[in-house]
Design an enzyme around this catalytic site. Sequence first.
Site, PDB file in Angstrom:
ATOM      1  N   HIS A 103       0.802  -1.219   0.000  1.00 11.64           N
ATOM      2  CA  HIS A 103       0.000   0.000   0.000  1.00 11.64           C
ATOM      3  C   HIS A 103       0.839   1.276   0.000  1.00 11.64           C
ATOM      4  O   HIS A 103       0.614   2.141  -0.841  1.00 11.64           O
ATOM      5  CB  HIS A 103      -1.054   0.025   1.109  1.00 11.64           C
ATOM      6  N   HIS A 146      -9.387   0.025 -11.789  1.00 11.22           N
ATOM      7  CA  HIS A 146      -9.086   1.055 -10.788  1.00 11.22           C
ATOM      8  C   HIS A 146      -7.641   1.536 -10.897  1.00 11.22           C
ATOM      9  O   HIS A 146      -7.381   2.724 -11.008  1.00 11.22           O
ATOM     10  CB  HIS A 146      -9.369   0.510  -9.386  1.00 11.22           C
ATOM     11  N   PHE A 147      -6.676   0.590 -10.900  1.00  6.41           N
ATOM     12  CA  PHE A 147      -5.306   1.120 -10.855  1.00  6.41           C
ATOM     13  C   PHE A 147      -4.773   1.531 -12.219  1.00  6.41           C
ATOM     14  O   PHE A 147      -3.729   2.156 -12.303  1.00  6.41           O
ATOM     15  CB  PHE A 147      -4.342   0.213 -10.076  1.00  6.41           C
ATOM     16  N   HIS A 148      -5.515   1.217 -13.301  1.00  2.30           N
ATOM     17  CA  HIS A 148      -5.120   1.869 -14.554  1.00  2.30           C
ATOM     18  C   HIS A 148      -5.584   3.330 -14.574  1.00  2.30           C
ATOM     19  O   HIS A 148      -5.056   4.124 -15.340  1.00  2.30           O
ATOM     20  CB  HIS A 148      -5.645   1.105 -15.778  1.00  2.30           C
ATOM     21  N   ARG A 189      -9.968 -10.948 -12.673  1.00  2.00           N
ATOM     22  CA  ARG A 189      -8.699 -10.421 -13.170  1.00  2.00           C
ATOM     23  C   ARG A 189      -7.717 -11.584 -13.247  1.00  2.00           C
ATOM     24  O   ARG A 189      -7.995 -12.672 -12.767  1.00  2.00           O
ATOM     25  CB  ARG A 189      -8.170  -9.329 -12.254  1.00  2.00           C
ATOM     26  N   ARG A 190      -6.586 -11.369 -13.879  1.00  3.31           N
ATOM     27  CA  ARG A 190      -5.508 -12.339 -13.935  1.00  3.31           C
ATOM     28  C   ARG A 190      -6.009 -13.705 -14.385  1.00  3.31           C
ATOM     29  O   ARG A 190      -5.820 -14.707 -13.682  1.00  3.31           O
ATOM     30  CB  ARG A 190      -4.877 -12.497 -12.559  1.00  3.31           C
TER      31      ARG A 190
HETATM   32  C1  HEM Z   1      -0.818  -0.111 -23.572  1.00  7.39           C
HETATM   33  C2  HEM Z   1      -1.124   0.158 -22.343  1.00  7.39           C
HETATM   34  C3  HEM Z   1      -1.687  -0.851 -21.365  1.00  7.39           C
HETATM   35  C4  HEM Z   1      -2.527  -1.908 -21.598  1.00  7.39           C
HETATM   36  C5  HEM Z   1      -3.145  -2.309 -22.921  1.00  7.39           C
HETATM   37  C6  HEM Z   1      -2.729  -2.588 -20.344  1.00  7.39           C
HETATM   38  C7  HEM Z   1      -3.531  -3.694 -20.160  1.00  7.39           C
HETATM   39  C8  HEM Z   1      -3.630  -4.439 -19.008  1.00  7.39           C
HETATM   40  C9  HEM Z   1      -4.506  -5.564 -18.788  1.00  7.39           C
HETATM   41  C10 HEM Z   1      -5.487  -6.097 -19.814  1.00  7.39           C
HETATM   42  C11 HEM Z   1      -4.274  -6.026 -17.540  1.00  7.39           C
HETATM   43  C12 HEM Z   1      -5.009  -7.134 -16.801  1.00  7.39           C
HETATM   44  C13 HEM Z   1      -4.717  -8.489 -17.218  1.00  7.39           C
HETATM   45  C14 HEM Z   1      -5.366  -9.538 -16.340  1.00  7.39           C
HETATM   46  O1  HEM Z   1      -5.627  -9.311 -15.145  1.00  7.39           O
HETATM   47  O2  HEM Z   1      -5.596 -10.633 -16.874  1.00  7.39           O
HETATM   48  C15 HEM Z   1      -3.250  -5.213 -16.961  1.00  7.39           C
HETATM   49  C16 HEM Z   1      -2.724  -5.393 -15.703  1.00  7.39           C
HETATM   50  C17 HEM Z   1      -1.855  -4.509 -15.107  1.00  7.39           C
HETATM   51  N1  HEM Z   1      -1.377  -3.313 -15.638  1.00  7.39           N
HETATM   52 FE1  HEM Z   1      -1.699  -2.614 -17.487  1.00  7.39          FE
HETATM   53  N2  HEM Z   1      -2.012  -1.947 -19.371  1.00  7.39           N
HETATM   54  C18 HEM Z   1      -1.360  -0.878 -19.965  1.00  7.39           C
HETATM   55  C19 HEM Z   1      -0.539   0.048 -19.352  1.00  7.39           C
HETATM   56  C20 HEM Z   1      -0.168  -0.023 -18.035  1.00  7.39           C
HETATM   57  C21 HEM Z   1       0.648   0.962 -17.369  1.00  7.39           C
HETATM   58  C22 HEM Z   1       1.230   2.210 -18.013  1.00  7.39           C
HETATM   59  C23 HEM Z   1       0.800   0.520 -16.092  1.00  7.39           C
HETATM   60  C24 HEM Z   1       1.549   1.122 -14.950  1.00  7.39           C
HETATM   61  C25 HEM Z   1       2.316   2.154 -14.986  1.00  7.39           C
HETATM   62  C26 HEM Z   1       0.097  -0.736 -15.961  1.00  7.39           C
HETATM   63  C27 HEM Z   1       0.052  -1.496 -14.814  1.00  7.39           C
HETATM   64  C28 HEM Z   1      -0.578  -2.715 -14.696  1.00  7.39           C
HETATM   65  C29 HEM Z   1      -0.518  -3.555 -13.533  1.00  7.39           C
HETATM   66  C30 HEM Z   1       0.243  -3.254 -12.239  1.00  7.39           C
HETATM   67  C31 HEM Z   1      -1.306  -4.686 -13.791  1.00  7.39           C
HETATM   68  C32 HEM Z   1      -1.574  -5.849 -12.838  1.00  7.39           C
HETATM   69  C33 HEM Z   1      -0.792  -7.034 -13.192  1.00  7.39           C
HETATM   70  C34 HEM Z   1      -1.211  -8.224 -12.374  1.00  7.39           C
HETATM   71  O3  HEM Z   1      -2.405  -8.376 -12.080  1.00  7.39           O
HETATM   72  O4  HEM Z   1      -0.323  -9.000 -12.002  1.00  7.39           O
HETATM   73  N3  HEM Z   1      -0.485  -1.029 -17.154  1.00  7.39           N
HETATM   74  N4  HEM Z   1      -2.872  -4.229 -17.869  1.00  7.39           N
HETATM   75 CU   LIG Z   2      -3.936  -0.107  -0.665  1.00  2.00          CU
END
Ligand code: HEM
Ligand SMILES: [Cu+2]
Length: 547
Positions: free
Chosen positions: A221, A372-374, A437-438
């Site tokens: 956090h 949320h975190f996006h 998710r995931r």
């Molecule tokens: C082209 C831009 C991006 C796309 C298309 C994208 C797409 C996604 C998707 C679809 C997931 C979820 C997948 C799942 O849970 O099955 C994800 C997870 C995540 N994204 Fe992005 N994202 C983008 C940019 C970013 C950026 C700029 C950040 C942070 C600076 C970010 C941080 C994260 C994080 C921390 C997760 C979680 C991973 C996990 O659950 O282990 N993403 N993203």
């Molecule tokens: Cu938190």
Amino acid sequence: MWSNKVDRKDGKLAMAHLYVAFIALLLGGLAGLLQVLVRTGEFQLPGNIGYYQILTVHGVLLALVLTTFFIIGFQFAGLSRTAGTLSSGVRKAGWIGFWLMTIGTAITATFILLNEASVLYTFYAPLQAHPGFYIGLTLVVVGSWVSGFGMFTHYSKWKKTNKGKVTPLLSFMVIINMVMWLVATLGVAAAMLVQFLPWSLGFVDTIDVLVSRTLFWYFGHPLVYFWLLPAYMVWYVIIPKIIGGKIFSDALARLSFILFLLFSIPVGFHHQLTEPGIDPTWKFIQVALTFMVVIPSLMTAFSLFATFELYGRSKGATGLFGWFKKLPWGDARFFAPFVGMLFFIPAGAGGLVNASHQLNQVVHNTIWVTGHFHLTLATSVILTFFGIAYWLIPHLTGRVMTKAMNKLAIVQTIVWSVGMFFMSSAMHVAGLLGAPRRSSFSTYGDAPQALEWIPYQMFQAIGGSILFLGIILILIIVINLSFFAPKGETDFPIGETAEQAEKTPAIFENWKLWIGVTIALILFAYTVPFIDMIQNAPPGSKGFKFW
Ligand code: HEM
Ligand SMILES: [Cu+2]
């Protein structure tokens, strides 16, 4: 004693960090694009690439590497600008920190690419990665400590030569952020040294899952506030100067940072609300502490909009919202962070949902959370970081941003907003409908429930593809500003405090007091439940590799 320009040698140190950050953005973004495509149910990853492997790449590179490198680089530049050129010792610490973090990242990345570590960026036990994955991450943390101690040394030197004076606001904020980071990373360091390394190396057979998750969220956090506070530094200190206004109140800014330090750490249980083995009373207490961050958050919102309004009115704006039109909308250094601030409004509201025990039951582990975190990290924070790049990179490389690049940066901000609006809204709604998710599954064998999610996952893919275009645009701008933009002088903007603001009380720099209260709150929130976890520990778990 110092000029308004960051010393060239300090600039190199900061730029090294920024290069790594933007390389991470490209590779992490590529993984993100593949993820949204897979989740439409229409696309399969080529070869033997696993979904969880690219998701690990995405999370580690974007949430851990991009952020930490960008923040440390920016903070070194900010310290050098506001508290004077770094001494050679501090700069050396910065370089040692940089190389430790870079080597650590390379080691971790190697094991993810070898498919030995598809444990996602939260590395939850009992998933077990190759020891190299944990060793690499430990080096990243140790490197950040070396840099942090460099920053503390620089600060205390400034204090010694400027007895009785108030520390420059930006430097003060940097020190708060690094104190928080240091206290928080002790949790991951403990988990790595005491649990993950011995277990993955085979010295012990089992791991205590609950303790490992608790240590993770003790860190996890404050981690999100470590990302957010640099954005707040820009909103409080830099934006007023860019628009030609004044900082509303220096004292209020400092107080809000101190409150973030106090209330960011003793709250990790709000990520573990569905976890068995933690007494509900302690969950309740930590949730109550969580909601305390509403205070500094609203203080921040109030003070920023006060700056905007005061500025607009000084330019002759009238009526309730006349000042809004006076803001410099065509300046990307303002526009990108401002749009980031706007996204923080729905993002913060979603955060209240996540942290509320009952509502959390609805959204827990659904793709709502990812939505949320996006908004928070990948829009509010990241757009602000892009806004930093538009003046920091040319300042450090001795160049200027051309009108054409500024226009491209405005387009970039719009592309990012549109892409994120589609992707994040789709994620929020699909999450409310129960989409997890995931998950590499998208259609779940055409189960009717899962088919309801598919239209949203199509929107998610459209939004994600637009976002990837946004990544290409920002990289074009960053490469231009680093290597090709015309030579010249670019200002490192630092705001001044409004004349009518109250004086800053000296108690804000009483570190013994604030660190003391921080530790007291942590001990209060964690001691009893932690003893409970150890005394009533279930049998440990052996490691699992599901990939
Ligand atoms: C082209 C831009 C991006 C796309 C298309 C994208 C797409 C996604 C998707 C679809 C997931 C979820 C997948 C799942 O849970 O099955 C994800 C997870 C995540 N994204 Fe992005 N994202 C983008 C940019 C970013 C950026 C700029 C950040 C942070 C600076 C970010 C941080 C994260 C994080 C921390 C997760 C979680 C991973 C996990 O659950 O282990 N993403 N993203
Ligand atoms: Cu938190």
